[in-house]
Design a protein around this motif. Structure first.
Motif, PDB file in Angstrom:
ATOM      1  N   ALA A   1      -6.623  -7.651  -0.143  1.00 55.23           N
ATOM      2  CA  ALA A   1      -6.748  -7.317  -1.562  1.00 55.23           C
ATOM      3  C   ALA A   1      -6.967  -5.829  -1.779  1.00 55.23           C
ATOM      4  O   ALA A   1      -6.606  -5.279  -2.819  1.00 55.23           O
ATOM      5  CB  ALA A   1      -7.888  -8.123  -2.179  1.00 55.23           C
ATOM      6  N   GLU A   2      -7.567  -5.178  -0.781  1.00 53.17           N
ATOM      7  CA  GLU A   2      -7.808  -3.741  -0.920  1.00 53.17           C
ATOM      8  C   GLU A   2      -6.512  -2.945  -0.841  1.00 53.17           C
ATOM      9  O   GLU A   2      -6.369  -1.894  -1.453  1.00 53.17           O
ATOM     10  CB  GLU A   2      -8.748  -3.267   0.192  1.00 53.17           C
ATOM     11  CG  GLU A   2     -10.167  -3.790   0.028  1.00 53.17           C
ATOM     12  CD  GLU A   2     -10.983  -3.533   1.281  1.00 53.17           C
ATOM     13  OE1 GLU A   2     -10.601  -2.644   2.064  1.00 53.17           O
ATOM     14  OE2 GLU A   2     -11.990  -4.242   1.486  1.00 53.17           O
ATOM     15  N   HIS A   3      -5.564  -3.452  -0.075  1.00 52.77           N
ATOM     16  CA  HIS A   3      -4.342  -2.691   0.159  1.00 52.77           C
ATOM     17  C   HIS A   3      -3.250  -2.981  -0.866  1.00 52.77           C
ATOM     18  O   HIS A   3      -2.423  -2.141  -1.153  1.00 52.77           O
ATOM     19  CB  HIS A   3      -3.806  -2.992   1.557  1.00 52.77           C
ATOM     20  CG  HIS A   3      -4.729  -2.574   2.639  1.00 52.77           C
ATOM     21  ND1 HIS A   3      -5.211  -1.290   2.720  1.00 52.77           N
ATOM     22  CD2 HIS A   3      -5.287  -3.251   3.665  1.00 52.77           C
ATOM     23  CE1 HIS A   3      -6.012  -1.202   3.771  1.00 52.77           C
ATOM     24  NE2 HIS A   3      -6.085  -2.379   4.352  1.00 52.77           N
TER      25      HIS A   3
ATOM     26  N   LYS B   1      -9.947 -10.658   1.421  1.00 51.79           N
ATOM     27  CA  LYS B   1     -10.499  -9.385   0.936  1.00 51.79           C
ATOM     28  C   LYS B   1      -9.815  -8.155   1.509  1.00 51.79           C
ATOM     29  O   LYS B   1      -9.437  -7.239   0.783  1.00 51.79           O
ATOM     30  CB  LYS B   1     -12.000  -9.306   1.301  1.00 51.79           C
ATOM     31  CG  LYS B   1     -12.910  -9.526   0.116  1.00 51.79           C
ATOM     32  CD  LYS B   1     -14.278  -8.878   0.344  1.00 51.79           C
ATOM     33  CE  LYS B   1     -15.307  -9.410  -0.642  1.00 51.79           C
ATOM     34  NZ  LYS B   1     -16.269 -10.366  -0.066  1.00 51.79           N
ATOM     35  N   ASP B   2      -9.632  -8.148   2.824  1.00 51.07           N
ATOM     36  CA  ASP B   2      -9.058  -6.960   3.448  1.00 51.07           C
ATOM     37  C   ASP B   2      -7.641  -6.689   2.944  1.00 51.07           C
ATOM     38  O   ASP B   2      -7.186  -5.567   2.890  1.00 51.07           O
ATOM     39  CB  ASP B   2      -9.083  -7.105   4.972  1.00 51.07           C
ATOM     40  CG  ASP B   2      -8.519  -8.439   5.420  1.00 51.07           C
ATOM     41  OD1 ASP B   2      -8.671  -9.436   4.685  1.00 51.07           O
ATOM     42  OD2 ASP B   2      -7.885  -8.488   6.484  1.00 51.07           O
TER      43      ASP B   2
ATOM     44  N   SER C   1       0.819  -1.211   0.000  1.00 54.59           N
ATOM     45  CA  SER C   1       0.000   0.000   0.000  1.00 54.59           C
ATOM     46  C   SER C   1       0.853   1.262   0.000  1.00 54.59           C
ATOM     47  O   SER C   1       0.521   2.235  -0.668  1.00 54.59           O
ATOM     48  CB  SER C   1      -0.942  -0.011   1.206  1.00 54.59           C
ATOM     49  OG  SER C   1      -0.207  -0.147   2.397  1.00 54.59           O
TER      50      SER C   1
END
Ligand SMILES: [Mn+2]
Ligand SMILES: [Mn+2]
Ligand SMILES: [Zn+2]
Ligand SMILES: [Zn+2]
Lengths: 139, 139
Positions: free
Chosen positions: B113-115, B110-111, A130
């Motif tokens: 994959a967002e970053h 998922k969490d 990120s």
DNA sequence: CATAATGCTTAGAATGATTATAATTTATAT
DNA sequence: ATATAAATTATAATCATTCTAAGCATTATG
């Protein structure tokens, strides 16, 4: 007598100051440091610490199952105090290694499963972390 | 002009006899050899071959995307002419590395994959290969 | 306490894989 | 043919890691 010694061989070892210093640095550390990373930090606090002791300790801990040796970085070994089953994501831009919890069910294809005795597996994810993503967006 | 050169930079290179000898050895090879493995075999045929040339060639091919560098063996880099997506099983007894076809769907939680921007992944399976299994049974 | 045995730490040497260097050779372009 | 660029070679250098040998600390023994 002999047998008990044999059994605990390698798993029991003296908690020397040097070892405690290394252990303390590793405790809860999620940065997956290399031997040099560890030496740099710990030797600052613990003056006389030798590089050899870092390697000795890391090998001892690894053999004792209290530490996991990661092969994910082609340049050097990385060490992970978290010995539970989990996977890793390596950022191809900055080299940081992040933890990925094991939620993922992975199985060997059937025809393979017949031939091999499967003991475990480790997934290396490659991508952009990120912070690197943000940096890239900025420009 | 310049741009075309730029684009093919690293992907185009002379097919010298030495490189062809190495390429030929790698062609269809599923043994995941190290630089030394390659040197040992190829230098027998190709007298004057230098170890440096093996390393140079392997790096060139890797940069050109015609070869995959494996980090699975902690002792040395291994090379794989199969650049398609697939995974590996390493036998913890004999060190042999076998191919595992990519049939397995793996996704980042998922969490995560967002970053992260996920580019790829590689699974290392650990276990006992069939030949080691047989040997163990024998005794 | 004295002393021996054991395990740990240390500095430095050794090893082994990989990369860098500099000279030479080979291929390509003018 | 001459110049330019790229590849090969032998060798040296580098870097991570392991090995070695001597000293130190801790525990066991008398
Ligand atoms: Mn981890
Ligand atoms: Mn493969
Ligand atoms: Zn990053
Ligand atoms: Zn095997």
């Amino acid at each position: 007598m002999k047998q008990i010694q044999k059994k605990n061989e390698g798993t029991r070892f003296k908690r020397t100051p040097q070892r405690l210093a290394i252990l303390e640095y590793l405790e809860g550390n999620t940065s997956h440091p290399s031997a040099e990373d560890i030496f740099r930090v710990v030797s600052k606090r613990y003056q006389s610490m030798s590089f050899a002791t870092v390697y000795n300790t890391l090998n001892t801990l690894t053999r004792a199952g209290e530490l996991r040796e990661l092969t994910i970085d082609p340049e050097r070994k990385r060490y992970d105090p978290d010995t539970s089953r989990h996977h890793h994501l390596i950022c191809v831009l900055c080299g940081k290694i992040a933890d990925i919890p094991e939620k993922i069910g992975v199985e060997l294809p059937k025809d393979m499963a017949e031939h091999f005795v499967l003991l475990g597996h480790h997934i290396e994810f490659y991508g952009h972390c990120s912070s690197c993503r943000k940096k890239n967006k900025a420009k």
